[in-house]
Motif scaffolding. Structure first.
Motif, mmCIF file in Angstrom:
data_model
loop_
_atom_site.group_PDB
_atom_site.id
_atom_site.type_symbol
_atom_site.label_atom_id
_atom_site.label_comp_id
_atom_site.label_asym_id
_atom_site.label_seq_id
_atom_site.Cartn_x
_atom_site.Cartn_y
_atom_site.Cartn_z
ATOM 1 N N ASP A 1 -7.662 -7.147 -2.695
ATOM 2 C CA ASP A 1 -8.887 -6.512 -3.172
ATOM 3 C C ASP A 1 -8.953 -5.051 -2.731
ATOM 4 O O ASP A 1 -9.338 -4.164 -3.518
ATOM 5 C CB ASP A 1 -10.112 -7.268 -2.659
ATOM 6 C CG ASP A 1 -10.288 -8.624 -3.326
ATOM 7 O OD1 ASP A 1 -9.632 -8.862 -4.367
ATOM 8 O OD2 ASP A 1 -11.070 -9.441 -2.801
ATOM 9 N N ALA A 2 -8.587 -4.790 -1.487
ATOM 10 C CA ALA A 2 -8.606 -3.415 -0.984
ATOM 11 C C ALA A 2 -7.571 -2.556 -1.702
ATOM 12 O O ALA A 2 -7.829 -1.387 -2.023
ATOM 13 C CB ALA A 2 -8.357 -3.410 0.522
ATOM 14 N N ASP B 1 -8.582 0.742 -3.851
ATOM 15 C CA ASP B 1 -8.136 2.064 -3.408
ATOM 16 C C ASP B 1 -7.184 2.735 -4.391
ATOM 17 O O ASP B 1 -7.033 3.959 -4.363
ATOM 18 C CB ASP B 1 -7.449 1.945 -2.043
ATOM 19 C CG ASP B 1 -8.419 1.566 -0.929
ATOM 20 O OD1 ASP B 1 -9.639 1.686 -1.151
ATOM 21 O OD2 ASP B 1 -7.951 1.128 0.147
ATOM 22 N N ASP C 1 -8.268 -10.386 0.746
ATOM 23 C CA ASP C 1 -8.879 -9.136 1.189
ATOM 24 C C ASP C 1 -7.905 -7.967 1.049
ATOM 25 O O ASP C 1 -8.303 -6.856 0.671
ATOM 26 C CB ASP C 1 -9.348 -9.250 2.636
ATOM 27 C CG ASP C 1 -10.546 -10.183 2.789
ATOM 28 O OD1 ASP C 1 -11.155 -10.527 1.758
ATOM 29 O OD2 ASP C 1 -10.857 -10.562 3.933
ATOM 30 N N TYR C 2 -6.644 -8.226 1.345
ATOM 31 C CA TYR C 2 -5.632 -7.164 1.233
ATOM 32 C C TYR C 2 -5.469 -6.748 -0.228
ATOM 33 O O TYR C 2 -5.424 -5.558 -0.550
ATOM 34 C CB TYR C 2 -4.300 -7.649 1.811
ATOM 35 C CG TYR C 2 -3.207 -6.601 1.811
ATOM 36 C CD1 TYR C 2 -3.126 -5.659 2.826
ATOM 37 C CD2 TYR C 2 -2.267 -6.553 0.788
ATOM 38 C CE1 TYR C 2 -2.130 -4.689 2.828
ATOM 39 C CE2 TYR C 2 -1.270 -5.595 0.783
ATOM 40 C CZ TYR C 2 -1.209 -4.669 1.808
ATOM 41 O OH TYR C 2 -0.217 -3.708 1.789
ATOM 42 N N ARG D 1 0.831 -1.208 0.000
ATOM 43 C CA ARG D 1 0.000 0.000 0.000
ATOM 44 C C ARG D 1 0.865 1.258 0.000
ATOM 45 O O ARG D 1 0.570 2.233 -0.693
ATOM 46 C CB ARG D 1 -0.934 0.022 1.210
ATOM 47 C CG ARG D 1 -2.063 -0.982 1.143
ATOM 48 C CD ARG D 1 -3.060 -0.737 2.266
ATOM 49 N NE ARG D 1 -3.768 0.524 2.074
ATOM 50 C CZ ARG D 1 -4.883 0.655 1.365
ATOM 51 N NH1 ARG D 1 -5.433 -0.401 0.769
ATOM 52 N NH2 ARG D 1 -5.469 1.835 1.249
#
Length: 329
Positions: A191-192, A196, A188-189, A165
Motif C-alpha cells: 500500500d505504501a 508513494d 502495508d508495504y 521501493r
C-alpha cells in the motif's frame, strides 16, 4: 529430489508444483535442474510437490509429511537424495547418501554435504570449502526478444529486502513505468509503495506461465536491487542465488542489480551493479540504461554460464562424491 511442500497461495487446495504455477523460486530451480538430469539419463523421484506435471523419467510422489517422505524414499531406493528443503521436509538420519542445496540465508539446519548458490552465501553460512553451484537456466523455457518495450520489471516477493521501493525510485528517475509482479504478503508495504509511486508502479500480482515469461522477455531491464535488511529471517539479508537474474538473462533482458550478496558475482556481463544506498538521479538512470549489454550478448552469457546441462553435470559430480562416502561441510 525433495522440495519444501508449500500450498499454492492462489488456490490453497493445491500444492506448489514443479515447475510452479506462479511464484516459486526453489520450484523453478528444481524444475530446471531436473531438465538437465533427465537429459543426462537420470530417473527421479520428486517429493514435496504433489500434482506436478507428469513427464518421462519422473515419479511424482504424493508424500508431503516427513514420515511419508521417508517411506517413499526407501521404496524408490535412489542412489542419492538431493534435499532443497533446508531439512524441513527430510527426515533426520536418512539411510541414503544426501546432498543439500541451501536456498536461504544464514547457517543451514544441516551443514553436512551442503551446496551453496554463491560464495557470498557460503561465507555467510560459515563454510569455507563446500561446493558452490550456480542456479541453472534452461533457455528453451524462455522466449528471446531483442526489441524491448519501454518498461522496467521487478519480479519476486514484494518485500523490503527485495528492494521494490528502490526499484520504483530508479524507475521514477528513469521516467519509465515499473511493472511489479509477485506475491505481496505484507499489505502495508504494498500500500505504501503504490501510494508513494502512483504514476510509476503498476502492480500485476503473481504471474505464471507464458504471461510471466513474456513479461520478462519484453522488459527493457529487470531490477534486482536487493537490500541487506528487512529480510524474513531477521538479521542481515544476503541475496543467496537470484533465480530472476538467470531467467532475465536467458530472455535477453539485462539486469540492474545492487551489490548485495551473490549479485556482484553473477550480474557482470549480463547487466550492471549499483552500490546499496546509492541515490539515483535522472542522469544516473540514463547512464545506467545506456551502458547495458545487448539482448543477444546477455542471452549468450546466460547459456554459457548457467545452462541446465552445465549445472546438471556439476551436480552429478557432487552426487558421485556423496555416493562414494565422502563427507564435507
Amino acid at each position: 529430489m525433495v522440495v519444501p511442500p508449500y500450498r499454492y497461495g492462489a488456490d490453497p487446495t493445491q500444492w506448489i508444483t514443479v515447475p510452479p504455477q506462479g511464484y516459486g523460486g526453489i520450484q523453478w530451480v528444481v524444475a530446471t535442474l531436473m531438465d538437465g538430469l533427465l537429459e543426462a539419463g537420470c530417473e527421479i523421484l520428486l517429493l514435496g510437490a504433489p500434482g506436478s506435471p507428469v513427464q518421462d523419467g519422473v515419479t511424482v510422489s504424493p508424500a508431503v509429511k516427513t514420515t511419508d517422505i521417508h517411506v517413499a524414499i526407501e521404496a524408490f531406493a535412489p542412489d542419492v537424495v538431493h534435499d532443497h528443503s533446508n531439512a524441513a521436509a527430510l527426515p533426520p538420519g536418512g539411510l541414503r547418501p544426501t546432498v543439500s542445496t541451501h536456498h536461504l540465508n544464514g547457517v543451514p539446519e544441516g551443514q553436512i554435504n551442503g551446496v551453496y548458490l554463491s560464495r557470498a552465501q557460503r561465507i555467510a553460512a560459515g563454510s569455507e570449502s563446500a561446493p558452490v553451484i550456480r542456479l541453472p537456466v534452461n533457455a528453451s523455457r524462455y522466449p528471446f526478444q531483442e526489441a524491448k518495450d519501454d518498461y522496467l520489471l521487478f519480479l519476486g516477493r514484494v518485500s523490503a529486502h527485495k528492494g521494490v521501493r528502490e526499484s520504483a525510485a530508479f524507475a521514477r528517475a528513469a521516467d519509465l513505468p515499473l511493472t511489479v509482479a509477485g506475491p505481496a504478503w505484507e499489505k502495508d508495504y504494498l500500500d505504501a509503495l503504490l501510494a508513494d509511486f502512483p504514476h510509476t508502479v503498476r502492480y500485476v500480482g503473481e504471474v505464471g506461465g507464458s504471461a510471466r515469461t513474456r513479461l520478462i522477455a519484453r522488459a527493457r531491464a529487470q531490477l534486482v536491487l536487493s537490500q541487506p535488511w528487512g529480510g524474513p529471517f531477521s538479521g542481515r539479508w544476503v541475496e543467496p542465488g537470484a533465480t530472476v537474474v538467470s531467467e532475465a538473462a536467458a530472455s535477453g533482458t539485462p539486469v540492474i542489480a545492487s551489490d548485495n550478496g551473490c549479485l556482484p558475482e553473477i550480474v557482470p556481463g549480463v547487466g550492471t551493479v549499483l552500490p546499496v544506498g546509492q541515490e539515483i538521479t535522472p542522469r544516473d538512470a540514463e547512464r545506467v540504461l545506456g551502458s547495458l549489454p545487448t539482448a543477444q550478448a546477455v542471452r549468450e552469457a546466460a547459456v554459457d554460464r548457467w545452462s541446465h546441462h552445465t549445472i546438471a553435470r556439476q551436480y552429478l559430480a557432487v552426487y558421485k562424491r556423496a555416493v562414494s562416502g565422502e563427507v564435507w561441510t
